[in-house]
Design a protein around this motif. Structure first.
Motif, PDB file in Angstrom:
ATOM      1  N   VAL A 376       0.858  -1.184   0.000  1.00 32.07           N
ATOM      2  CA  VAL A 376       0.000   0.000   0.000  1.00 32.07           C
ATOM      3  C   VAL A 376       0.893   1.231   0.000  1.00 32.07           C
ATOM      4  CG1 VAL A 376      -1.812   1.278   1.189  1.00 32.07           C
ATOM      5  CG2 VAL A 376      -1.812  -1.214   1.239  1.00 32.07           C
ATOM      6  N   LEU A 377       0.715   2.086  -0.991  1.00 34.90           N
ATOM      7  CA  LEU A 377       1.527   3.283  -1.157  1.00 34.90           C
ATOM      8  C   LEU A 377       0.706   4.523  -0.838  1.00 34.90           C
ATOM      9  CD1 LEU A 377       3.062   2.338  -4.624  1.00 34.90           C
ATOM     10  CD2 LEU A 377       4.008   1.827  -2.382  1.00 34.90           C
ATOM     11  N   GLU A 378       1.277   5.405  -0.055  1.00 28.33           N
ATOM     12  CA  GLU A 378       0.654   6.707   0.185  1.00 28.33           C
ATOM     13  C   GLU A 378       1.284   7.710  -0.777  1.00 28.33           C
ATOM     14  OE1 GLU A 378      -0.393   8.907   4.181  1.00 28.33           O
ATOM     15  OE2 GLU A 378       1.616   9.475   3.551  1.00 28.33           O
ATOM     16  N   ILE A 379       0.463   8.309  -1.641  1.00 25.48           N
ATOM     17  CA  ILE A 379       0.934   9.253  -2.657  1.00 25.48           C
ATOM     18  C   ILE A 379       0.213  10.570  -2.446  1.00 25.48           C
ATOM     19  CG2 ILE A 379       1.202   9.662  -5.135  1.00 25.48           C
ATOM     20  CD1 ILE A 379       0.912   6.605  -5.478  1.00 25.48           C
ATOM     21  N   CYS A 380       0.964  11.614  -2.132  1.00 28.69           N
ATOM     22  CA  CYS A 380       0.367  12.901  -1.783  1.00 28.69           C
ATOM     23  C   CYS A 380       1.110  14.040  -2.462  1.00 28.69           C
ATOM     24  CB  CYS A 380       0.389  13.131  -0.269  1.00 28.69           C
ATOM     25  SG  CYS A 380      -0.573  11.932   0.674  1.00 28.69           S
ATOM     26  N   LEU A 381       0.428  15.139  -2.613  1.00 34.31           N
ATOM     27  CA  LEU A 381       1.022  16.369  -3.113  1.00 34.31           C
ATOM     28  C   LEU A 381       1.484  17.186  -1.918  1.00 34.31           C
ATOM     29  CD1 LEU A 381       1.404  17.838  -5.899  1.00 34.31           C
ATOM     30  CD2 LEU A 381      -0.635  19.159  -5.324  1.00 34.31           C
ATOM     31  N   ASN A 382       2.789  17.494  -1.869  1.00 39.57           N
ATOM     32  CA  ASN A 382       3.303  18.207  -0.710  1.00 39.57           C
ATOM     33  C   ASN A 382       3.122  19.709  -0.857  1.00 39.57           C
ATOM     34  OD1 ASN A 382       5.326  19.102  -2.431  1.00 39.57           O
ATOM     35  ND2 ASN A 382       6.868  17.693  -1.639  1.00 39.57           N
ATOM     36  N   SER A 383       3.630  20.449   0.107  1.00 38.76           N
ATOM     37  CA  SER A 383       3.441  21.904   0.127  1.00 38.76           C
ATOM     38  C   SER A 383       4.161  22.603  -1.012  1.00 38.76           C
ATOM     39  CB  SER A 383       3.921  22.472   1.472  1.00 38.76           C
ATOM     40  OG  SER A 383       5.276  22.108   1.696  1.00 38.76           O
ATOM     41  N   ASP A 384       5.123  21.930  -1.649  1.00 35.00           N
ATOM     42  CA  ASP A 384       5.840  22.520  -2.790  1.00 35.00           C
ATOM     43  C   ASP A 384       5.242  22.089  -4.131  1.00 35.00           C
ATOM     44  OD1 ASP A 384       7.678  23.763  -1.089  1.00 35.00           O
ATOM     45  OD2 ASP A 384       8.897  21.941  -0.973  1.00 35.00           O
ATOM     46  N   ASP A 385       4.034  21.518  -4.087  1.00 35.14           N
ATOM     47  CA  ASP A 385       3.355  21.051  -5.296  1.00 35.14           C
ATOM     48  C   ASP A 385       4.130  19.934  -5.993  1.00 35.14           C
ATOM     49  OD1 ASP A 385       1.163  22.657  -4.977  1.00 35.14           O
ATOM     50  OD2 ASP A 385       1.930  24.276  -6.239  1.00 35.14           O
ATOM     51  N   HIS A 386       4.819  19.109  -5.209  1.00 35.84           N
ATOM     52  CA  HIS A 386       5.520  17.946  -5.737  1.00 35.84           C
ATOM     53  C   HIS A 386       4.874  16.687  -5.170  1.00 35.84           C
ATOM     54  CE1 HIS A 386       9.301  20.670  -6.201  1.00 35.84           C
ATOM     55  NE2 HIS A 386       8.532  20.712  -7.273  1.00 35.84           N
ATOM     56  N   TRP A 387       4.749  15.667  -6.004  1.00 35.23           N
ATOM     57  CA  TRP A 387       4.180  14.407  -5.545  1.00 35.23           C
ATOM     58  C   TRP A 387       5.237  13.610  -4.783  1.00 35.23           C
ATOM     59  CZ3 TRP A 387      -0.889  13.411  -5.742  1.00 35.23           C
ATOM     60  CH2 TRP A 387      -1.669  14.153  -6.625  1.00 35.23           C
ATOM     61  N   GLU A 388       4.838  13.053  -3.664  1.00 31.19           N
ATOM     62  CA  GLU A 388       5.725  12.230  -2.837  1.00 31.19           C
ATOM     63  C   GLU A 388       5.039  10.913  -2.530  1.00 31.19           C
ATOM     64  OE1 GLU A 388       8.149  15.763  -0.446  1.00 31.19           O
ATOM     65  OE2 GLU A 388       6.840  14.381   0.638  1.00 31.19           O
ATOM     66  N   MET A 389       5.857   9.886  -2.336  1.00 35.07           N
ATOM     67  CA  MET A 389       5.321   8.562  -2.080  1.00 35.07           C
ATOM     68  C   MET A 389       6.068   7.901  -0.944  1.00 35.07           C
ATOM     69  SD  MET A 389       5.555   5.077  -4.208  1.00 35.07           S
ATOM     70  CE  MET A 389       6.994   4.754  -3.205  1.00 35.07           C
ATOM     71  N   SER A 390       5.319   7.148  -0.156  1.00 41.58           N
ATOM     72  CA  SER A 390       5.941   6.330   0.882  1.00 41.58           C
ATOM     73  C   SER A 390       5.132   5.049   0.997  1.00 41.58           C
ATOM     74  CB  SER A 390       5.975   7.062   2.233  1.00 41.58           C
ATOM     75  OG  SER A 390       4.667   7.365   2.670  1.00 41.58           O
ATOM     76  N   ALA A 391       5.821   3.932   1.217  1.00 42.50           N
ATOM     77  CA  ALA A 391       5.142   2.652   1.394  1.00 42.50           C
ATOM     78  C   ALA A 391       4.671   2.546   2.841  1.00 42.50           C
ATOM     79  CB  ALA A 391       6.080   1.500   1.048  1.00 42.50           C
ATOM     80  N   VAL A 392       3.373   2.438   3.051  1.00 42.83           N
ATOM     81  CA  VAL A 392       2.843   2.367   4.409  1.00 42.83           C
ATOM     82  C   VAL A 392       2.461   0.939   4.793  1.00 42.83           C
ATOM     83  CG1 VAL A 392       1.996   4.722   4.348  1.00 42.83           C
ATOM     84  CG2 VAL A 392       0.516   2.884   3.585  1.00 42.83           C
TER      85      VAL A 392
END
Length: 843
Positions: A376-392
């Protein structure tokens, strides 16, 4: 008895005692399957596994295909459920699409020789039942094939399925304008770029008119829905060269024709390698209440059949690829599955399962290196308008600890508690946590200062309220009740607290320009702000819905400026230039606040556009506070029964006494009022729509900070969204009703004249004639009028006697009782939204 022995005939419901039998069981290693998301669960069916019977049909095969694997997002675990009816036989390489609670499956490879299928089934997730969809014109069906693409779309309030491309049996081909290329190893099979549309209403296959740049015959591509009526095709294998493709196409869909556009990819930006047998999901865009459609692709294999482990995001609106940086190649696989859950705006959880770790050329299908890990991957748009991903979540976490549940719950509660402003801040490491904590402390200090200021001002208001009221021509009660206020004894004016300016009506001198994002007039300084007389202020206190402390109607203009600064920051993500918004059709609704028409955002994405004309008052600063606040609250509302506001354009400077506000929302279809003019609704439709509206009101009235009043519930303000088998009702116009109610002010405290949102005469609450209050019971009264108009298809009279006479014609006694309680004269006699919801469930 085996599972197959207990199987029911297609279309028959399972025995009551055997429904929803499930066991906690992780899926077996598999590939060539697909998953679909319904609510908070992922449904996974089919796929090739070791030892799967390589036959057309058998009891063992049916037994295996009659089990469905279900992943529960909240629990972070798989379970195996027993299904009923006859499942499809195309075990891998099939196509699937979701409409409501149904998952539709088309085609697929049978598992023996070159056999493929062209059948269409759906799985009902509420009853765990399979249904084979009957075809009215089977001679128009697509060829028997696998590795094709299928998406659902809507046109003129009806549901359709679009099927494209794939590889299969050429003897079943039937489209003269499509291209069919035989397979070298077996000329009876081959690739195609045929296009078919299936009508779920008429049960017929349609050959649409194809326009634009049609993709070549291919297989192993992905077809991903990005709006209600369009999809993105990416990658695949070229039928002539055998090489992988990297082209992206967008197809716009209607029931009679389709139009293909080739996406112009930015050449100066990095691009993913050509691939096929990958997965793709839409992670943002109109389907999620946003504008730009973004598609995530994961894994796959290249032309040398070597696995790719990277993840990329395509901005479909500008053709730009962005690579997701990952610490380890979580997607190093092909023929796997990928589904998403939308956790919040620009934040999704992607569930990946199975696939092939590396293809073994000379091995059989059952001897390939299959995977069984769940990621399960968490994919979010951060405060700098860049997409980031982390495996949760990884399989070892799932099996060994409860860490996943804790991490998911922490994420969900963080979003629910802090709202939309924090959804763009992804906490990835300790330094980020420290930075956010520092920002939070600074924000809390500013908020405490503003809160302290607002509290001191509130105390002064209470002092004014305690004074006797002399007669005043500005009193909102005069002229409405017909009575006269007796003269009151003179009372010495209260001495203001230290540091608080005296209550005077000084003429404001020239001052610095306001810091408001929407300000036009100069801001008023504390020494020069216009303030009402004590009697006028006290006469109006308590007659309006309380605002939050930071944006209360205060005597200090600096407190208003602080409120503007705090709320303006939250609007930056939603404000767009007016040149990006255009209408492309006639008005679909002409309301008392403005016209609503279909439109396009940046000339491509369908939206609804509402244009408001705002009259400037003598106190523009207070108007700006209300404007900022109501816009922020509108953008933060998230409910399936409330029309989502997407963007706004606010005219900074206007001509004369007006300025223009343009609101951009999700596309609107038909209003309840328009539907009632066509035909009466069935009883079940009335119940469903009533439940939808009452759930929306319950959500608003039980807001965690303070009750939110809609203020304009009417049949013209309820949008009907067609679903597969029913309507979904959505409330619209929250912003306009609330803004005009609070912004119709001449001074920071006095509402002069008292304002009641304009609406049909029958929607005027009885209490509104004596006390101009916009409260939650006003919404309940309006809802009762809506119910009466819906069941009778007549405009309810203004007089209570006339309404009672019309209500007497309603033969549905239980619904008549609900309407009578909602339209009671006294606010206290009307039920709250939660009680109303329970009453409607009993109908």
């Amino acid at each position: 008895m085996s599972a197959a022995g207990k199987r029911q005939a297609p279309g028959h419901p399972p025995p009551e005692g055997n429904r929803f039998q499930r066991s906690k069981k992780e899926p077996v290693p598999k590939y060539g399957h697909a998953t679909a998301t319904v609510n908070d669960k992922v449904y996974m069916w089919g796929g090739w596994r070791k030892g799967f019977p390589e036959v057309h049909s058998s009891q063992e095969k049916t037994s295996l295909l009659s089990m469905m694997d279900v992943f529960d997002l909240k629990k972070g675990e798989w379970s195996e459920v027993e299904t009923y009816g006859s499942p499809p036989l195309g075990v891998r390489g099939y196509s699937c699409a979701t409409i409501g609670t149904r998952i539709y499956y088309y085609g697929g490879y049978c598992g023996h020789d070159w056999c493929r299928h062209s059948s269409l089934h759906y799985f009902e997730t509420t009853t765990h039942t399979w249904t084979n969809v009957p075809i009215a014109n089977p001679y128009q069906s697509p060829m028997k094939k696998s590795s094709s693409g299928m998406v659902a779309f809507r046109d003129e309030a009806e549901d359709y399925l679009f099927v494209f491309g794939g590889v299969g049996m050429l003897c079943s081909a039937n489209q003269s304008e499509a291209i069919y290329i035989p397979w070298k190893e077996n000329p009876d099979n081959g690739w195609t770029n045929e296009s078919h549309i299936f009508s779920l209403q008429s049960k017929e296959w349609i050959t649409p008119e194809v326009r634009g740049e049609r993709p070549p015959p291919c297989a192993g591509f992905t077809l991903t829905q990005i709006t209600q009526n369009s999809a993105l095709l990416y990658g695949g294998v070229d039928s002539t060269s055998g090489q992988c493709l990297s082209d992206a196409y967008i197809v716009e869909l209607s029931k009679a024709s389709i139009h293909w556009y080739k996406v112009q990819i930015m050449q100066d930006k990095p691009k993913p390698a050509k691939r096929h047998d990958h997965t793709a999901v839409c992670i943002s865009g109109p389907l999620f209440g946003q504008i730009k459609p973004m598609v995530l692709i994961a894994g796959g294999r290249d032309s040398r059949w070597k696995n790719l482990g990277d993840l990329w995001i395509l901005d479909c609106s500008i053709g730009m690829w962005t690579k997701l940086e990952v610490s380890q190649p979580v997607a190093f696989r092909h023929l796997h599955s990928l589904s998403i859950f939308s956790i919040a705006d620009y934040c999704v959880y992607a569930v990946m399962y199975g696939g092939i770790e590396e293809w073994i050329p000379n091995a059989s299908a059952s001897d390939q290196a299959m995977l069984s890990d769940t990621t399960v991957l968490e994919i979010c748009l951060n405060s700098d308008d860049h997409w980031e991903m982390s495996a949760v979540l990884a399989s070892q976490i799932l099996r060994e600890t409860e860490e996943y549940k804790g991490r998911l719950i922490q994420r969900l509660f963080h979003i629910l508690k802090h709202g939309k402003e924090d959804q763009h801040k992804v906490v990835s490491d300790g330094q980020e946590v420290m930075r956010l904590c520092s920002e939070l402390e600074q924000a809390q200090v500013r908020a405490q200062e503003a809160e302290s200021k607002a509290q001191s001002l509130q105390q002064e208001v209470h002092q004014l309220q305690s004074q006797p009221l002399p007669p005043s021509s500005h009193s909102p009660l005069l002229g409405r009740t017909g009575g006269k206020t007796p003269p009151a004894k003179a009372t010495p004016p209260q001495t203001p607290k230290s540091g608080t300016p005296p209550l005077t009506r000084a003429t404001p001198p020239t001052a610095k320009k306001s810091t408001s994002l929407f300000s036009r007039s100069p801001a008023l300084t504390p020494k020069s702000k216009p303030t009402p007389a004590p009697a006028e202020a006290a006469a109006t206190v308590g007659l309006t819905e309380p605002l939050p402390p930071l944006i209360d109607t205060s005597l200090d203009i600096r407190a208003q400026q602080i409120a503007i600064e705090l709320t303006s920051d939250a609007l930056k993500l939603h404000l767009v230039p007016q040149k990006d918004i255009a209408t492309n059709g006639p008005s679909i609704d002409t309301g008392c606040y403005g016209d609503t028409a279909p439109g396009l955002y940046k000339r491509s994405l369908p939206v609804s556009v509402k244009t408001l004309k705002i009259r400037r008052g003598r106190n523009d600063a207070y108007s700006n506070v209300i404007l900022n606040h109501k816009l922020v609250k509108s953008f933060q509302l998230r409910h399936p029964n409330i029309v989502q506001l997407l963007h706004a354009s606010v005219q900074q400077e206007g001509l004369g006494d007006e300025r223009e506000i343009v609101l951009v929302s999700e596309p609107l279809t038909i209003t309840l009022q328009q539907q009632l003019t066509k035909k009466a609704l069935a009883k079940q439709d009335i119940i469903n729509l009533s439940l939808d509206v009452s759930m929306a009101l319950s959500y608003l009235h039980n807001h965690p900070h303070y009750p939110i009043v809609h203020g304009s519930v009417s049949t013209s303000g309820i949008i009907l969204e067609p679903l597969a088998l029913k309507w979904r009702a959505k409330l619209v116009d929250f912003f306009t009703a609330n803004y005009f109610y609070y912004a119709s002010t001449e001074t920071p405290l006095v509402i002069d004249p008292p304002y009641i949102p304009p609406s049909p005469p029958s929607l005027s609450s009885p209490s509104a004639s004596s006390i101009p209050v916009l409260n939650t019971k006003f919404d309940i009264f309006c809802f009762g009028i809506v119910l009466l108009e819906t069941v009778t298809r007549k405009q309810p009279p203004v007089e209570a006697a006339g309404r009672e006479s019309l209500l007497g014609s309603v033969k549905w006694s239980s619904l008549a009782g609900v309407i009578r309680s909602c339209t009671s004269v006294l606010d206290a006699d009307r039920p709250p939204a939660d009680t109303l919801l329970n009453d409607l469930h009993k109908l």
